[in-house]
Every structure is written in C-alpha cells, then in structure tokens.
Design a protein around this motif. Structure first.
Motif, PDB file in Angstrom:
ATOM      1  N   ALA A  67       0.826  -1.210   0.000  1.00 28.52           N
ATOM      2  CA  ALA A  67       0.000   0.000   0.000  1.00 28.52           C
ATOM      3  C   ALA A  67       0.860   1.261   0.000  1.00 28.52           C
ATOM      4  CB  ALA A  67      -0.932  -0.001   1.219  1.00 28.52           C
ATOM      5  N   CYS A  68       1.986   1.228   0.665  1.00 24.52           N
ATOM      6  CA  CYS A  68       2.796   2.441   0.841  1.00 24.52           C
ATOM      7  C   CYS A  68       4.200   2.362   0.259  1.00 24.52           C
ATOM      8  CB  CYS A  68       2.923   2.773   2.319  1.00 24.52           C
ATOM      9  SG  CYS A  68       1.343   2.925   3.161  1.00 24.52           S
ATOM     10  N   SER A  70       3.825   6.776  -0.522  1.00 29.95           N
ATOM     11  CA  SER A  70       4.026   7.633   0.652  1.00 29.95           C
ATOM     12  C   SER A  70       5.247   7.204   1.466  1.00 29.95           C
ATOM     13  CB  SER A  70       2.785   7.615   1.542  1.00 29.95           C
ATOM     14  OG  SER A  70       2.526   6.312   2.014  1.00 29.95           O
ATOM     15  N   GLN A  75       7.590   3.056  15.633  1.00 27.80           N
ATOM     16  CA  GLN A  75       7.434   4.195  16.546  1.00 27.80           C
ATOM     17  C   GLN A  75       8.518   4.251  17.621  1.00 27.80           C
ATOM     18  OE1 GLN A  75       4.651   2.597  15.234  1.00 27.80           O
ATOM     19  NE2 GLN A  75       4.341   4.375  13.928  1.00 27.80           N
ATOM     20  N   PRO A 103       8.427   8.302  16.876  1.00 30.20           N
ATOM     21  CA  PRO A 103       7.135   8.093  17.549  1.00 30.20           C
ATOM     22  C   PRO A 103       5.890   8.461  16.755  1.00 30.20           C
ATOM     23  CG  PRO A 103       8.672   9.277  18.978  1.00 30.20           C
ATOM     24  CD  PRO A 103       9.356   9.111  17.651  1.00 30.20           C
ATOM     25  N   LYS A 104       5.983   9.435  15.843  1.00 29.69           N
ATOM     26  CA  LYS A 104       4.775   9.870  15.134  1.00 29.69           C
ATOM     27  C   LYS A 104       4.781   9.485  13.663  1.00 29.69           C
ATOM     28  CE  LYS A 104       2.708  12.006  18.515  1.00 29.69           C
ATOM     29  NZ  LYS A 104       1.309  11.766  18.915  1.00 29.69           N
ATOM     30  N   ILE A 105       5.668   8.590  13.257  1.00 29.41           N
ATOM     31  CA  ILE A 105       5.786   8.275  11.828  1.00 29.41           C
ATOM     32  C   ILE A 105       4.517   7.591  11.320  1.00 29.41           C
ATOM     33  CG2 ILE A 105       6.903   6.008  12.137  1.00 29.41           C
ATOM     34  CD1 ILE A 105       7.663   8.656   9.396  1.00 29.41           C
ATOM     35  N   PHE A 106       4.185   7.851  10.039  1.00 34.95           N
ATOM     36  CA  PHE A 106       2.951   7.314   9.456  1.00 34.95           C
ATOM     37  C   PHE A 106       3.163   5.945   8.818  1.00 34.95           C
ATOM     38  CE2 PHE A 106       4.535   9.160   5.489  1.00 34.95           C
ATOM     39  CZ  PHE A 106       5.207  10.276   5.942  1.00 34.95           C
ATOM     40  N   MET A 107       4.116   5.185   9.332  1.00 37.98           N
ATOM     41  CA  MET A 107       4.185   3.740   9.033  1.00 37.98           C
ATOM     42  C   MET A 107       3.557   3.037  10.230  1.00 37.98           C
ATOM     43  SD  MET A 107       6.695   0.865   7.945  1.00 37.98           S
ATOM     44  CE  MET A 107       6.823  -0.737   8.787  1.00 37.98           C
ATOM     45  N   PRO A 108       2.493   2.246  10.001  1.00 33.73           N
ATOM     46  CA  PRO A 108       1.834   1.573  11.133  1.00 33.73           C
ATOM     47  C   PRO A 108       2.690   0.427  11.680  1.00 33.73           C
ATOM     48  CG  PRO A 108       0.867   0.875   9.038  1.00 33.73           C
ATOM     49  CD  PRO A 108       1.879   1.916   8.697  1.00 33.73           C
ATOM     50  N   ASN A 109       2.514   0.134  12.955  1.00 39.89           N
ATOM     51  CA  ASN A 109       3.107  -1.082  13.507  1.00 39.89           C
ATOM     52  C   ASN A 109       2.169  -2.221  13.129  1.00 39.89           C
ATOM     53  OD1 ASN A 109       3.855  -3.295  15.028  1.00 39.89           O
ATOM     54  ND2 ASN A 109       4.468  -2.066  16.808  1.00 39.89           N
ATOM     55  N   LYS A 110       2.622  -3.099  12.241  1.00 39.23           N
ATOM     56  CA  LYS A 110       1.765  -4.169  11.738  1.00 39.23           C
ATOM     57  C   LYS A 110       1.796  -5.399  12.630  1.00 39.23           C
ATOM     58  CE  LYS A 110       0.160  -3.177   7.382  1.00 39.23           C
ATOM     59  NZ  LYS A 110      -1.090  -3.656   6.793  1.00 39.23           N
TER      60      LYS A 110
END
Lengths: 235, 119
Positions: free
Chosen positions: A165-166, A177, A201, A205-212
């Motif tokens: 997706a990213c 992204s 994170q 801490p605020k990065i827009f990669m999710p913890n999967k």
C-alpha cells in the motif's frame, strides 16, 4: 649513553602533538561539514518529532542515529550521486495536489538533493557512522540470512501484510508515501531493518508507518525478500 | 524577578508545560498525517497510494456507505485494522501510533467528512 626517560617522553608527546590533530581534524571536518551543509534539513541531534506538526515540517530524514541505520558504502556512494528514495518526498502531504483521477504527486515541489564531491562524501559518511543514538534498539547480529523466493516474498509483502500500500517493490509499482523497498537492502543495515519493522514508533514516535505487529519469525523473511529485490538491479 | 513572583509563576509554568505535552492532536490534523496517503486529501478514497491497490480505500465522503458503519466499527477498524471488521488487510492497525482519544477524535472527524450518522 642512555637517553634520559624524560627526553624519550618528550619526543613521544611531540610526535602525538603532530599526529593527534590529524585524526581529530578528520572527525572535526566531517562534523563541520554536516553542521554547515546538512543541519538545515536533517536533525543531527534528536530527539525525533513528538507532534504531527513537527512531522509535516521535517525537511529530511533524521540522521542522529545514522550509524545504527545506514550502510557506510551506500552513504558514500549516494551522497555523490543522490537519487530519489521517497517518491512523494519527506512528508508526502506537502507534495501532493488533487488531480482528475485522485491525488497526484506534485513533482515540481520535489527538489534534487545536494551532491557532494568524493572526498566530502567520505568525510560525511564517516561522521554519520559515528552517530549511534538509540543503540538499545539494535541487537547486533540478530539477522541471520535465509532464503525466500521472490514470489513468496511478494505474497507476504502484498497479500498477507498489505505493505505494498505504501512502498514500491519496483520502480513505479506500489504505494508512494513510504520509501521504495527495492533498494532498501543496499541502503540499510539488516539489524536496523528488523528493529524498525518490529516497532517503527520506537525510532520515530509519530511516523505514518503503522506497527503491523509482525511475527518475530517473519521479520528476517522480509529482510531476505528485500535482498532478493536488491539483486534485481533496478537502479 | 522577586521571590514571591517566582513562586507564583512556577506552578503556572508547570501547568502550561504539561498541558502542551498532553494536548491531543485534532482529528483533522491526524487525518492529514495518517489517512491522506490512502483516503486522499478530501477523503474521497483516492489518495496517492491507491494506483496499485487490489481493494479501493473507503470513500469517507460517501454518506450512504458511511452511515452503514457504527462508530464502534470505525473505531475498531482504525485501531486494529481492516481485518478486525472482516475488511481488507490494506487498512492497517493504527494502535501503535494513535491513542484511544486520538482514534475517537478521528471517528468524530469521519462523521464531519460524510456529514452523516450511523443508521
């Protein structure tokens, strides 16, 4: 005649007076270069952003843990011939515009990276490798290489885990992204990759990669897959 | 500064500082940071990442689609990912970066985008 000890000592200290500054001058020069030409866009001290506004304003990747992240050879090479890594820039939100088929990357808003001479690139790479913040997140030697087929890797990265997706897995294929992953094994240290995928994170801490919430045993498989991709020689 | 003044200011500064640290992000700012990449700048489901996706992201401005979802389901999808409500793995779990309060703020913002309620 025996030389007096004092005189020998004096010679040694004279010698070190000449040699020491050479070593320091090198380290100092690298840091001077980073401070003069890179600090405007890159955080060399930390900590990482703690608000989303700071994420929007970040001009370049944080480099205060560069020594735990990058491969030295890659740094020295890339700094002499930089090419884009994040198709939509640092914070993608600053580089997109509405288009007829949805949002588009605003190519005109993306500037080329500063290019260094060979000697400056070596100086910068050495100074960057000395930056070892967040070492507690790295388990040296944690990654043991394994084998995975390209199709199995892609299945994991796309269908099972939705990473595509990213991230692009070849030029022009995948999301834009995040950074392209088809060069990531050349760019980053394997133990860093594992640590980052385990918990993005913890680094940012605020990065827009999710913890999967990837399974521990799958982490090295992703690195194996990135290595397969990096052998394709897209760039 | 007089000593009295300093003692009076101290608690005030502490409060201000903590307030800043605790201040939650707004739903709108969170949406821009984390959701635009797939759902798009206007929430229409056409973000920069959709080109090669096998499942199109939800159009958050579609009142009909969005009123079919309860706030609880929206909260769950954001926190634990699409698969937690039997939807696509492409919608990631955001619990690693967003607090429950922030996710509630996002659900409220989604209701603004669709101009709709559940039911």
């Amino acid at each position: 005649m025996k030389r007096p000890v004092v005189s020998v000592m004096r010679r040694i200290s004279m010698l070190s007076l000449i040699l020491l500054p050479l070593g320091f001058a090198n380290a100092g020069q690298g840091d001077d270069l980073l401070n003069a030409r890179c600090a405007g866009c890159h955080d060399l001290k930390g900590p990482a952003p703690t608000t989303v506004q700071a994420i929007w304003e970040r001009k370049g990747p944080d480099l205060f843990y560069a020594g735990n992240k990058y491969r030295r050879e890659w740094l020295a090479r890339w700094l002499q011939a930089p090419v884009r890594i994040r198709p939509a820039g640092m914070f993608y939100g600053n580089h997109i515009k509405p288009g007829p088929d949805g949002d588009e990357i605003d190519q005109g808003s993306l500037a080329p990276h500063v290019k260094l001479s060979g000697s400056d690139a070596e100086l910068a790479a050495s100074a960057l490798m000395d930056k070892k913040a967040k070492s507690d997140l790295i388990k040296p030697g944690e990654y043991h290489s394994g084998t995975i087929s390209k199709s199995m890797g892609e299945l994991m990265f796309d269908k099972f885990r939705g990473c595509l997706a990213c991230h692009e897995i070849e030029p022009g294929y995948g999301g834009s992204s995040g950074p392209e992953v088809y060069t990531v094994a050349k760019r980053l240290q394997s133990d860093f990759l594992i640590s980052y995928m385990r918990n993005p994170q913890a680094w940012d801490p605020k990065i827009f990669m999710p913890n999967k919430h990837l399974k521990e045993q799958d982490l090295p498989k992703f690195v194996d897959y990135f290595k397969v991709l990096s052998e394709e020689d897209f760039k | 500064m007089s000593r009295v003044l300093r003692w009076a200011l101290f608690p005030l500064l502490v409060t201000l500082h903590c307030g800043q640290a605790l201040a939650a992000e707004t739903g709108k700012d969170l949406y821009k940071t984390y959701c635009w990449q797939c759902h798009g700048m206007t929430g229409n489901g056409n973000g920069i990442n959709v080109r090669d996706m096998s499942v199109q992201p939800r159009n958050h401005s579609d009142a009909k689609e969005m009123s079919a979802r309860s706030d609880e389901d929206l909260f769950k999808a954001i926190k634990h990912g699409g698969q937690s409500i039997n939807k696509s793995v492409l919608m990631p779990p955001w619990d690693g970066v967003l607090s429950d309060d922030e996710i509630h703020a996002l659900v409220r913002y989604l209701r603004e985008l669709c101009q709709c309620r559940h039911g």
